[in-house]
Design a protein around this motif. Structure first.
Motif, PDB file in Angstrom:
ATOM      1  N   SER A 173       0.814  -1.213   0.000  1.00 30.75           N
ATOM      2  CA  SER A 173       0.000   0.000   0.000  1.00 30.75           C
ATOM      3  C   SER A 173       0.849   1.265   0.000  1.00 30.75           C
ATOM      4  O   SER A 173       0.350   2.351  -0.289  1.00 30.75           O
ATOM      5  CB  SER A 173      -0.922   0.001   1.223  1.00 30.75           C
ATOM      6  N   HIS A 174       2.144   1.134   0.347  1.00 31.35           N
ATOM      7  CA  HIS A 174       3.015   2.304   0.423  1.00 31.35           C
ATOM      8  C   HIS A 174       3.854   2.502  -0.829  1.00 31.35           C
ATOM      9  O   HIS A 174       4.467   3.547  -0.994  1.00 31.35           O
ATOM     10  CB  HIS A 174       3.955   2.171   1.628  1.00 31.35           C
ATOM     11  N   ARG A 175       3.905   1.496  -1.694  1.00 26.21           N
ATOM     12  CA  ARG A 175       4.847   1.540  -2.811  1.00 26.21           C
ATOM     13  C   ARG A 175       4.552   2.672  -3.780  1.00 26.21           C
ATOM     14  O   ARG A 175       5.452   3.356  -4.245  1.00 26.21           O
ATOM     15  CB  ARG A 175       4.857   0.189  -3.541  1.00 26.21           C
ATOM     16  N   SER A 176       3.287   2.861  -4.095  1.00 30.73           N
ATOM     17  CA  SER A 176       2.956   3.918  -5.050  1.00 30.73           C
ATOM     18  C   SER A 176       3.264   5.289  -4.472  1.00 30.73           C
ATOM     19  O   SER A 176       3.682   6.198  -5.192  1.00 30.73           O
ATOM     20  CB  SER A 176       1.484   3.831  -5.459  1.00 30.73           C
ATOM     21  N   VAL A 177       3.106   5.443  -3.151  1.00 32.64           N
ATOM     22  CA  VAL A 177       3.424   6.716  -2.508  1.00 32.64           C
ATOM     23  C   VAL A 177       4.921   6.974  -2.582  1.00 32.64           C
ATOM     24  O   VAL A 177       5.365   8.083  -2.894  1.00 32.64           O
ATOM     25  CB  VAL A 177       2.940   6.732  -1.046  1.00 32.64           C
ATOM     26  N   ILE A 178       5.734   5.960  -2.306  1.00 31.85           N
ATOM     27  CA  ILE A 178       7.186   6.113  -2.364  1.00 31.85           C
ATOM     28  C   ILE A 178       7.623   6.501  -3.772  1.00 31.85           C
ATOM     29  O   ILE A 178       8.425   7.414  -3.958  1.00 31.85           O
ATOM     30  CB  ILE A 178       7.883   4.817  -1.922  1.00 31.85           C
ATOM     31  N   GLY A 179       7.080   5.804  -4.776  1.00 23.21           N
ATOM     32  CA  GLY A 179       7.429   6.134  -6.153  1.00 23.21           C
ATOM     33  C   GLY A 179       7.025   7.544  -6.526  1.00 23.21           C
ATOM     34  O   GLY A 179       7.783   8.266  -7.182  1.00 23.21           O
ATOM     35  N   ALA A 180       5.826   7.955  -6.079  1.00 23.26           N
ATOM     36  CA  ALA A 180       5.350   9.297  -6.387  1.00 23.26           C
ATOM     37  C   ALA A 180       6.230  10.348  -5.725  1.00 23.26           C
ATOM     38  O   ALA A 180       6.565  11.377  -6.335  1.00 23.26           O
ATOM     39  CB  ALA A 180       3.901   9.455  -5.935  1.00 23.26           C
ATOM     40  N   VAL A 181       6.624  10.107  -4.471  1.00 23.38           N
ATOM     41  CA  VAL A 181       7.465  11.074  -3.766  1.00 23.38           C
ATOM     42  C   VAL A 181       8.829  11.184  -4.422  1.00 23.38           C
ATOM     43  O   VAL A 181       9.354  12.295  -4.619  1.00 23.38           O
ATOM     44  CB  VAL A 181       7.602  10.695  -2.279  1.00 23.38           C
ATOM     45  N   LEU A 182       9.440  10.065  -4.772  1.00 23.68           N
ATOM     46  CA  LEU A 182      10.741  10.095  -5.441  1.00 23.68           C
ATOM     47  C   LEU A 182      10.675  10.896  -6.736  1.00 23.68           C
ATOM     48  O   LEU A 182      11.547  11.718  -7.033  1.00 23.68           O
ATOM     49  CB  LEU A 182      11.226   8.679  -5.726  1.00 23.68           C
ATOM     50  N   PHE A 186      15.017  22.900  -2.502  1.00 22.34           N
ATOM     51  CA  PHE A 186      13.564  22.752  -2.477  1.00 22.34           C
ATOM     52  C   PHE A 186      13.138  22.453  -1.048  1.00 22.34           C
ATOM     53  O   PHE A 186      13.964  22.138  -0.174  1.00 22.34           O
ATOM     54  CB  PHE A 186      13.106  21.643  -3.421  1.00 22.34           C
ATOM     55  N   THR A 187      11.851  22.557  -0.802  1.00 20.72           N
ATOM     56  CA  THR A 187      11.327  22.309   0.544  1.00 20.72           C
ATOM     57  C   THR A 187      10.352  21.134   0.520  1.00 20.72           C
ATOM     58  O   THR A 187       9.815  20.758  -0.522  1.00 20.72           O
ATOM     59  CB  THR A 187      10.588  23.542   1.091  1.00 20.72           C
ATOM     60  N   THR A 188      10.143  20.585   1.702  1.00 15.21           N
ATOM     61  CA  THR A 188       9.158  19.515   1.841  1.00 15.21           C
ATOM     62  C   THR A 188       7.790  19.988   1.376  1.00 15.21           C
ATOM     63  O   THR A 188       7.074  19.265   0.667  1.00 15.21           O
ATOM     64  CB  THR A 188       9.079  19.067   3.308  1.00 15.21           C
ATOM     65  N   GLN A 189       7.421  21.207   1.732  1.00 18.06           N
ATOM     66  CA  GLN A 189       6.096  21.707   1.374  1.00 18.06           C
ATOM     67  C   GLN A 189       5.939  21.845  -0.137  1.00 18.06           C
ATOM     68  O   GLN A 189       4.852  21.611  -0.671  1.00 18.06           O
ATOM     69  CB  GLN A 189       5.833  23.051   2.055  1.00 18.06           C
ATOM     70  N   SER A 190       7.005  22.219  -0.829  1.00 23.23           N
ATOM     71  CA  SER A 190       6.902  22.342  -2.292  1.00 23.23           C
ATOM     72  C   SER A 190       6.652  20.981  -2.935  1.00 23.23           C
ATOM     73  O   SER A 190       5.919  20.879  -3.930  1.00 23.23           O
ATOM     74  CB  SER A 190       8.168  22.986  -2.868  1.00 23.23           C
ATOM     75  N   GLY A 215       5.359  14.138   6.409  1.00 23.54           N
ATOM     76  CA  GLY A 215       6.161  13.088   7.016  1.00 23.54           C
ATOM     77  C   GLY A 215       6.631  12.069   5.997  1.00 23.54           C
ATOM     78  O   GLY A 215       7.774  11.584   6.057  1.00 23.54           O
ATOM     79  N   ALA A 216       5.762  11.728   5.040  1.00 19.40           N
ATOM     80  CA  ALA A 216       6.139  10.780   3.989  1.00 19.40           C
ATOM     81  C   ALA A 216       7.251  11.356   3.124  1.00 19.40           C
ATOM     82  O   ALA A 216       8.210  10.653   2.761  1.00 19.40           O
ATOM     83  CB  ALA A 216       4.915  10.443   3.130  1.00 19.40           C
ATOM     84  N   VAL A 217       7.154  12.640   2.778  1.00 18.50           N
ATOM     85  CA  VAL A 217       8.200  13.279   1.977  1.00 18.50           C
ATOM     86  C   VAL A 217       9.509  13.328   2.750  1.00 18.50           C
ATOM     87  O   VAL A 217      10.582  13.031   2.215  1.00 18.50           O
ATOM     88  CB  VAL A 217       7.766  14.699   1.564  1.00 18.50           C
ATOM     89  N   ASN A 218       9.435  13.678   4.025  1.00 20.49           N
ATOM     90  CA  ASN A 218      10.653  13.777   4.824  1.00 20.49           C
ATOM     91  C   ASN A 218      11.344  12.430   4.986  1.00 20.49           C
ATOM     92  O   ASN A 218      12.578  12.362   5.017  1.00 20.49           O
ATOM     93  CB  ASN A 218      10.341  14.366   6.200  1.00 20.49           C
ATOM     94  N   ARG A 219      10.577  11.360   5.087  1.00 17.66           N
ATOM     95  CA  ARG A 219      11.198  10.038   5.207  1.00 17.66           C
ATOM     96  C   ARG A 219      12.015   9.714   3.966  1.00 17.66           C
ATOM     97  O   ARG A 219      13.128   9.197   4.059  1.00 17.66           O
ATOM     98  CB  ARG A 219      10.133   8.960   5.427  1.00 17.66           C
ATOM     99  N   ILE A 220      11.469  10.010   2.791  1.00 17.90           N
ATOM    100  CA  ILE A 220      12.197   9.741   1.553  1.00 17.90           C
ATOM    101  C   ILE A 220      13.410  10.649   1.445  1.00 17.90           C
ATOM    102  O   ILE A 220      14.510  10.215   1.058  1.00 17.90           O
ATOM    103  CB  ILE A 220      11.279   9.928   0.330  1.00 17.90           C
ATOM    104  N   CYS A 221      13.245  11.923   1.793  1.00 14.94           N
ATOM    105  CA  CYS A 221      14.372  12.853   1.710  1.00 14.94           C
ATOM    106  C   CYS A 221      15.489  12.454   2.670  1.00 14.94           C
ATOM    107  O   CYS A 221      16.680  12.553   2.341  1.00 14.94           O
ATOM    108  CB  CYS A 221      13.910  14.279   1.991  1.00 14.94           C
TER     109      CYS A 221
END
Length: 243
Positions: free
Chosen positions: A90-99, A122-126, A179-185
């Motif tokens: 369930s998280h894979r598509s989110v990870i791919g989208a964030v990357l 760039f920023t997390t919010q952007s 939080g999801a973006v920050n984890r990937i970053c």
């Protein structure tokens, strides 16, 4: 003729290449072998041959140091797919989208990927804003008479399922969109692709040379390359749109 000292320094090249956060300015030993590579053509050729045999491409710079990218056939290559496989389905598509969104936010125009002097900030919010707009637009355009791929829409809906950040929250949540973006970053920071710069807008990040090369080299001649460089066309997002 290659000497034992040359072989030792080639081994050191491999060791330093595995530490992408290091630069010549921070290490005398790294500075020494980088200068050898830049000043001694025979030594550079020997290094190139060894790395080429491992399926690796080298970019050596007096300021940035050693940047390595793996070719598609290299046994040493770690792809976004490898990272995504470790996550729950369930998280894979989110990870791919964030990357993808991180790459697109860092390099909003194709020519920027080829500019070694550009400092991508760039920023997390952007990143969150881009993902919000993209996912919502695809959701709005989907329907029985739409030509938007259902699987694509469903993947982006996974992003919309994540809660938004709570206004004025004292603590950051690892389970919301920022939080999801920050984890990937943070993963990219640990891997030597980004630097953490501050806390503005949920987090401020700068792209390291390795990330620029990875975006260009690892996505070359693939569908991902088209998405990173021409994102507005495939997903209907105009980078000039207001947030």
């Amino acid at each position: 003729m290659r000497s034992a000292a040359d072989d030792i320094d080639i081994g050191k090249f491999f060791a330093w290449a595995a530490r992408p956060r290091e630069t010549p300015a921070r290490s005398e030993e790294l500075h020494r072998i980088v200068r050898r590579y830049l000043d001694e053509p025979d030594f550079a050729s020997a290094v190139d041959h060894v790395f080429s045999g491992a399926g690796l491409d080298l970019r050596v710079d007096g300021r940035d140091g050693i940047v390595v990218t793996a070719r598609h056939h290299s046994l040493l290559r770690l792809t976004a797919g490898d990272i995504i496989k470790r996550a729950q389905p369930s998280h894979r598509s989110v990870i791919g989208a964030v990357l993808l969104a991180v790459a697109r936010t860092a390099y909003p125009e194709p020519g920027m990927v080829d500019d070694p002097d550009r400092v991508a900030v760039f920023t997390t919010q952007s990143v969150v804003d881009m993902l919000d707009r993209t996912a919502q637009r695809l959701a709005d355009e989907s329907g029985s008479d739409s030509d938007v791929d259902d699987d694509l829409v469903e993947g982006w809906r996974r992003w919309l399922d994540l809660p938004q950040a709570r206004p004025n929250a004292r603590r950051r949540s690892a389970g919301d969109r920022p939080g999801a973006v920050n984890r990937i970053c943070k993963l990219l920071v640990e891997s030597g692709y980004l630097n953490a710069r501050g806390d503005t807008d949920g987090g401020t990040w700068t792209a390291r040379p390795a990330f620029r090369h990875a975006v260009a080299a690892l996505a070359e001649d693939s569908d991902l390359y088209a998405l990173v460089n021409d994102l507005p066309e495939p997903i209907g997002l105009d980078p000039a749109d207001p947030a």
